[in-house]
Scaffold this active site. Structure first.
Site, short mmCIF file in Angstrom:
data_model
loop_
_atom_site.label_atom_id
_atom_site.label_comp_id
_atom_site.label_asym_id
_atom_site.label_seq_id
_atom_site.Cartn_x
_atom_site.Cartn_y
_atom_site.Cartn_z
N ALA A 273 0.82 -1.22 0.00
CA ALA A 273 0.00 0.00 0.00
C ALA A 273 0.85 1.27 0.00
O ALA A 273 0.33 2.37 0.09
CB ALA A 273 -0.94 0.01 1.21
N ILE B 234 5.74 3.02 -3.67
CA ILE B 234 6.32 2.16 -4.72
C ILE B 234 5.31 1.09 -5.11
O ILE B 234 5.11 0.80 -6.30
CB ILE B 234 7.66 1.52 -4.26
CG1 ILE B 234 8.71 2.62 -4.06
CG2 ILE B 234 8.16 0.50 -5.29
CD1 ILE B 234 10.05 2.13 -3.54
N GLY B 235 4.66 0.52 -4.09
CA GLY B 235 3.64 -0.49 -4.36
C GLY B 235 2.61 0.01 -5.37
O GLY B 235 2.23 -0.71 -6.31
N ASN C 78 15.19 -0.03 1.72
CA ASN C 78 16.55 0.38 2.10
C ASN C 78 16.90 0.12 3.55
O ASN C 78 16.02 0.14 4.39
CB ASN C 78 16.71 1.89 1.82
CG ASN C 78 17.03 2.15 0.37
OD1 ASN C 78 17.79 1.42 -0.23
ND2 ASN C 78 16.44 3.19 -0.18
N ASP D 222 20.07 2.68 -9.89
CA ASP D 222 21.36 3.35 -10.10
C ASP D 222 21.82 3.12 -11.54
O ASP D 222 22.33 4.04 -12.19
CB ASP D 222 22.40 2.79 -9.13
CG ASP D 222 21.89 2.76 -7.69
OD1 ASP D 222 22.10 3.73 -6.97
OD2 ASP D 222 21.23 1.77 -7.32
N ARG E 214 19.73 5.23 -13.81
CA ARG E 214 20.13 6.64 -13.65
C ARG E 214 21.42 6.91 -14.41
O ARG E 214 21.57 7.95 -15.07
CB ARG E 214 20.32 6.96 -12.16
CG ARG E 214 19.01 7.08 -11.40
CD ARG E 214 19.22 7.10 -9.89
NE ARG E 214 17.98 7.37 -9.19
CZ ARG E 214 17.79 7.17 -7.89
NH1 ARG E 214 18.75 6.67 -7.13
NH2 ARG E 214 16.62 7.47 -7.34
N HIS F 191 23.79 0.10 -2.98
CA HIS F 191 22.81 1.10 -3.42
C HIS F 191 22.86 2.25 -2.42
O HIS F 191 22.10 2.29 -1.45
CB HIS F 191 21.40 0.50 -3.48
CG HIS F 191 20.36 1.56 -3.69
ND1 HIS F 191 20.28 2.30 -4.84
CD2 HIS F 191 19.39 2.04 -2.88
CE1 HIS F 191 19.30 3.19 -4.74
NE2 HIS F 191 18.74 3.05 -3.55
#
Ligand code: NAD
Ligand code: LMR
Length: 328
Positions: free
Chosen positions: A14, A17-18, A134, A162, A165, A190
């Site tokens: 929820a 990102i989800g 993270n 990364d 990017r 990361h």
């Protein structure tokens, strides 16, 4: 639709990102347009989180995705991971303005110990695990160490954001399309210490290093831009990256499951000693994927500057590992 559905567990379902991830998984962007999926979604037991999860599931339902063969909401990790073929461990506490990843270590270590144990007990023995939450490398390391009955190579950490990017920065610098850039990789953690390495990269067969030919740009612009991009997004949005993170998770799992046709991508994977990285350190490496397995690209020359960068990111990872030793 002849393929048997596969089970995909997503934690933190929820969260932001989800919300950027689930719809793309259900539409077939991760595992293919012919692969039905059953989503097994985990959120914390908190009433608000569970209610928000129900809302996301209502929206998934309203998309009438032909590939969505089932959906479950869970507040217990063992139930959420039952027989799962893929596990995307996203749920964690995100970094806020001014916070460093190290600050998150203790809070998140407990989550990933419990989830590693739950995977060990109930997931498919072939489960492919991607840790996004993270500090992703160390969380993946903790989950792997907490799941002794699962093959260690099933646990990976997300370095793909990364990698993506870095691709975009090189495309901008060279004025060439992103898709033309091959053999880029990101080494290590990361975190801002990651080492995005374009020494082997090519565009239409020509060396990117020769094309750029500017060590100061590499050191003073490119690496800090890629390394601090997460913080720059937080600064700009007031929230950590979400759509780009979800996109990277899709890229990572798709390539692992369906293969890279010989192209390099970056994955955080447990070391077997490659490039002098101690065994089990969850390290960003260049890999190729085929037949559902990844393979570290070996034998690349490491010059003095690269070695220095690799040593720095390794030292950070080992420091993180030391910080959670007592929990394992
Ligand atoms: P968010 O706060 O929007 O969502 C996280 C969700 O996880 C919340 O809904 C929360 O309730 C849930 N959650 C927390 N603990 C949980 C647990 N033990 N089990 C299940 N669910 C749990 O955060 P977000 O923006 O979606 O980010 C999620 C994580 O991804 C953060 O750690 C963030 O730093 C990280 N991240 C990683 C990358 C990467 O490249 N590796 C990129 C961006 C973000
Ligand atoms: C990112 O790289 O965008 C994420 O890991 C979020 C963060 O905390 O930097």
């Amino acid at each position: 639709m002849s393929k048997k559905p596969v089970r995909v567990a997503v934690t933190g379902a929820a969260g932001q990102i989800g919300y950027a991830l689930l719809f793309r998984i259900a539409s077939g962007e991760m595992l293919g347009k012919d692969q039905p999926v059953i989503l097994q979604l985990l959120e914390i037991p908190d009433e608000k989180a569970q209610k928000a999860l129900k809302g996301v599931m209502m929206e998934l339902e309203d998309c009438a995705f032909p590939l969505l063969a089932g959906m479950e909401a869970h507040s217990d990790a063992k139930a959420a991971f039952k027989d799962t073929d893929y596990a995307l461990l996203v749920g964690a506490r995100p970094r806020g303005p001014g916070m460093e990843r190290a600050d998150l270590l203790a809070a998140n270590a407990q989550i990933f110990t419990a989830q590693g144990k739950a995977l060990n007990e109930s997931a498919s023995r072939n489960v492919k695990v991607l840790v996004v939450g993270n500090p992703a490398n160390t969380n993946a390391y903790i989950a792997m160490k907490s799941a002794p009955d699962l093959p260690r190579e099933n646990f990976t950490a997300m370095l793909r954001l990364d990698h993506n990017r870095a691709l975009s920065q090189i495309a901008a610098k060279t004025g060439k399309p992103v898709a033309s850039i091959k053999k880029l990789c990101v080494w290590g953690n990361h975190s801002p210490t990651m080492y995005a390495d374009y020494r082997f990269a090519t565009i239409d067969g020509a060396s990117v290093k020769d094309m750029i030919n500017d060590h100061a740009w590499n050191k003073d612009v490119f690496l800090p831009t890629v390394g601090k991009r997460g913080a720059a997004i937080i600064e700009a949005r007031g929230l950590s990256s979400a759509a780009s993170a979800a996109n990277a998770a899709i890229d990572h799992m798709r390539d692992w499951a369906l293969g890279t046709n010989g192209e390099w991508v970056t994955m955080g994977v447990p070391s077997n000693g490659e490039y002098g990285i101690p065994k089990d350190v969850m390290f960003g490496y260049p890999v190729t994927c085929e037949g559902g397995k990844y393979k570290i690209v070996e034998g690349l020359p490491i010059d003095a500057f690269s070695q220095e960068c690799i040593n720095k990111t390794l030292a950070e990872l080992q420091g993180e590992q030391d910080g959670v030793k007592h929990l394992l």
